[in-house]
Enzyme design. Structure first.
Site, short mmCIF file in Angstrom:
data_model
loop_
_atom_site.label_atom_id
_atom_site.label_comp_id
_atom_site.label_asym_id
_atom_site.label_seq_id
_atom_site.Cartn_x
_atom_site.Cartn_y
_atom_site.Cartn_z
CG HIS A 180 -4.92 -7.08 -2.30
ND1 HIS A 180 -4.74 -6.69 -3.61
CD2 HIS A 180 -3.87 -6.56 -1.62
CE1 HIS A 180 -3.63 -5.97 -3.70
NE2 HIS A 180 -3.08 -5.88 -2.50
CB ALA A 188 -0.96 0.03 1.19
CB SER A 197 -0.24 -4.92 -3.78
OG SER A 197 -1.10 -4.03 -3.10
CB ALA A 198 2.28 -0.78 -3.40
#
Length: 544
Positions: free
Chosen positions: A463, A142, A227-228
Site C-alpha cells: 500500500h 488513514a 489511500s484516505a
C-alpha cells in the site's frame, strides 16, 4: 572603497532577488511566493479561519477576504497528527517495517490546530488569463495523520510543462483523527461530523474563487488522492446527492473507494474514551467541554485511542461515517442508489494492499485464532458461518496469500499472508470493484493495478508504493495523471504511446504496472471474484 563596492553589490543583488520573487494579488492583499526555475510556489495560504477555541469541532468557517499582504513561502503547520507505534518485530522484518513506515507512513511535524492552509504550485509563465487545468491533491494517512508537507507537486508541474500540457497543482491540509472525524451521537446531533471532509470541500470552494488569480481555470478541476485521500475523493463524488456543485470535473483514486462504513454513532465508544480521558464525562455538554480542554490534554487522549498499527489494524477508530449531513447514508448504499457524480475517473490499487497492516497481527498463528480475529475484532457482528466461509475461500495455503504470486516466500507466520490477503481485499480492492459495478457504462473509467516492488521482502507491492509512480519525475502514472487532468483522457494522442483501455464490467480491462523489462501490460480485473463478492456482502451487513 572595496568594502563599499561589496556593500553596494550586495544591496543590488538583494533588490534583484526581491524583485524576482513572484507575487499574486488576492483581494486587497499581495502574496509573495517562491521561484523555483520554471515554477512558482505559493505555500501556507489560510483558506479557513483557524479551528481553535470555540471553533474546535465545528465546520470550517471560510476566510472572508484577504486584507493584509503576507509571505507565502513556507508550508503551514500540519493538522494534529495521531501518534502511532510501529509493530515490534525482529531482524529483517523490523528493518523492512521501519523503512516502510519512515518512508510512506511518517506523521508530519510540526503540527497544531491552526492548520487549515492551501498551497498552489504553478508554471512561472501562468498569468490570470492562462486558464490552465487544475490538479487538487488530497493526502492519505488513514484519516489519522498526513500533511501537504509530505507531497511536493513541483515535479508534477515541471513535467506538465515539459509535456506541453501545463497544469496547476493545489494541495490542502485538513483535520484528521478525532479533530477531523469525531464520532458519536453527540456529534451527530450537533451536525459536526466528518469535519475533515468539510475542510476539503471548503478548500475546493477556495479554489473556485481564487485559482483564476494564479492562472487556473476553475471549470477544469480534477481531484486526486491516495489511500484516505482517495476515499475522500470518492466521498466528494457521493455527497450532495452526487452534485459536484461545479467544484470538480474529474477524479483520480489511488487505493481508495467508497468505504464500507456505517452510521457515525458506531464510533461512540471512541468518543466516550476521549470524554473520559479529558475529564469531560461529568459535563452537561461533553462536546462543548471538549472545545475548552487544553490542546495537549486533548491530544494525549486522542493518542490513547487505537491507531492504524494497533491490533485492530484497518478497523479504524477515526474515519468518515454517515452523519446525515455530508453523508446522508452509508457510502456504499449511496453508490447502490446511483447518488454519485457522473464524472470521468481513474481508480486503482497496489497488488499487496494488506501486507504492512498485517504486521500488527503476527501473534495470530492458528486457524482458530484467525476466525476469532475476524469474528470479534475486524468484522464484529458477523456470523460465524460467514467467517468460516470466508476462510475457506482465503485458505491457509501460503502460496495463495499476499504478497501474491510469491509462492512459499514471505510467510512471516503461518497466517500472515492469509490475513494480508483478506485485509487488502476487504478494505481496498473489493470496495473499488463494488463501486465499479454501479458506475460502469455511466461514465468514462480507467482502472490500474500496480505490481511493482514485488521483491520487497514480506510486503511486496505494498500500500502506497504506487505514489512513487505518481510523484517521481519520469514515471508513467504521473504522465497519465497529467494528461487526464488536461484532456479527461490519460492516453497520449500520439500513434506510438501505450494505450490504456477504458474499463467496463463487460470488458474489465485494467492497466498493470510491472517490474522488469516490460513495465506495462493490459490485464483484466477479474481476480478473486468470489472472495471479494463475499467480503463486500460481509461489510455491507456489518459496516464499521
Amino acid at each position: 572603497m572595496f568594502r563599499l563596492l561589496v556593500l553596494a553589490l550586495t544591496a543590488i543583488l538583494a533588490d534583484t532577488a526581491a524583485a524576482a520573487a513572484p507575487t499574486v494579488k488576492l483581494d486587497a492583499a499581495t502574496l509573495t511566493g517562491n521561484s523555483a526555475g520554471s515554477v512558482h510556489q505559493f505555500l501556507g495560504i489560510p483558506f479557513a479561519q483557524p479551528p481553535v477555541g470555540d471553533l474546535r469541532f465545528r465546520r470550517p468557517h471560510p476566510i472572508q477576504g484577504y486584507n493584509q499582504s503576507f509571505s507565502a513561502t513556507r508550508y503551514g503547520r500540519s493538522c494534529p497528527q495521531q501518534h502511532f507505534t510501529a509493530p515490534i518485530l525482529q531482524g529483517i522484518p523490523q528493518d523492512i517495517a521501519s523503512g516502510v513506515l519512515n518512508t510512506l507512513y511518517t506523521a508530519a511535524f510540526p503540527d497544531g490546530e491552526d492548520c487549515l492552509t492551501i498551497n498552489v504550485i504553478k508554471p512561472a509563465s501562468a498569468i490570470p488569463t492562462s486558464e490552465l487545468p487544475v490538479l487538487v491533491w488530497i493526502y492519505g494517512g488513514a484519516f489519522e495523520f498526513g500533511s501537504t508537507t509530505q507531497y511536493d507537486g513541483t515535479g508534477i508541474v515541471v513535467k506538465s510543462i515539459a509535456m506541453d500540457s501545463p497544469v496547476i497543482f493545489v494541495s490542502m491540509n485538513y483535520r484528521v483523527s478525532a479533530f477531523g472525524f469525531l464520532a458519536g451521537k453527540e456529534v451527530k446531533e450537533a451536525g459536526v461530523g466528518n469535519l475533515g471532509l468539510h475542510d476539503q470541500r471548503e478548500a475546493l470552494r477556495w479554489v473556485q474563487k481564487y485559482i483564476p488569480a494564479f492562472g487556473g481555470d476553475h471549470t477544469k478541476v480534477t481531484i486526486w488522492g491516495e489511500s484516505a485521500g482517495a476515499v475522500s475523493v470518492s466521498l466528494h463524488m457521493l455527497t450532495n446527492g452526487g452534485n459536484t456543485e461545479g467544484l470538480f470535473r474529474a477524479a483520480i483514486m489511488q487505493s481508495g473507494a467508497p468505504p464500507p462504513v456505517g452510521d457515525i454513532e458506531k464510533g461512540q465508544k471512541y468518543y466516550n474514551a476521549i470524554v473520559d480521558g479529558t475529564g469531560c464525562a461529568s459535563a452537561n455538554d461533553t462536546l462543548q467541554c471538549l472545545r475548552t480542554v487544553p490542546y495537549a490534554k486533548l491530544k494525549a487522549a486522542v493518542d490513547d485511542t487505537p491507531n492504524i498499527f494497533s491490533y485492530q489494524s484497518l478497523h479504524l477508530a477515526w474515519l468518515p461515517r454517515a452523519d446525515g449531513v455530508f453523508l446522508t447514508d452509508h457510502p456504499q448504499r449511496l453508490v447502490q442508489k446511483g447518488q454519485i457524480a457522473r464524472v470521468p475517473f481513474i481508480t486503482g490499487n497496489c497488488d499487496d494492499e494488506g501486507t504492512v497492516f498485517s504486521l500488527s497481527t503476527l501473534n495470530v498463528t492458528e486457524n482458530s485464532q484467525v476466525a476469532d480475529y475476524f469474528l470479534n475484532t475486524f468484522l464484529p457482528g458477523s456470523l460465524r458461518p460467514q467467517i468460516l466461509r470466508l476462510l475457506n475461500l482465503y485458505t491457509e495455503n501460503i502460496s495463495e496469500g499476499s504478497p501474491f504470486d510469491t509462492g512459499i516466500l514471505n510467510a512471516l507466520t503461518p497466517q500472515f499472508k492469509r490475513i494480508a490477503a483478506i485485509l487488502g481485499d476487504g478494505v481496498f480492492q473489493a470496495p473499488r470493484r463494488f463501486s465499479l459495478n454501479y458506475t460502469s457504462g455511466k461514465q468514462d473509467i480507467w482502472v490500474f493495478l500496480s505490481k511493482r516492488f514485488k521483491l520487497l521482502p514480506f510486503v511486496g507491492s505494498l500500500h502506497g508504493s504506487d505514489l512513487l509512480n505518481s510523484f517521481l519525475l519520469g514515471q508513467e502514472l504521473q504522465d497519465y495523471i497529467i494528461r487526464f487532468t488536461v484532456t479527461l483522457d490519460p492516453n497520449s494522442k500520439g500513434l506510438f504511446g501505450f494505450k490504456w483501455p477504458k474499463y467496463t464490467t463487460q470488458d474489465p480491462k485494467q492497466l498493470v504496472f510491472l517490474d522488469g523489462l516490460i513495465p506495462q501490460v493490459v490485464g483484466e480485473d477479474v481476480y478473486r471474484k468470489e472472495e471479494m463478492e463475499l467480503l463486500m456482502q460481509l461489510t455491507l451487513d456489518v459496516p464499521v
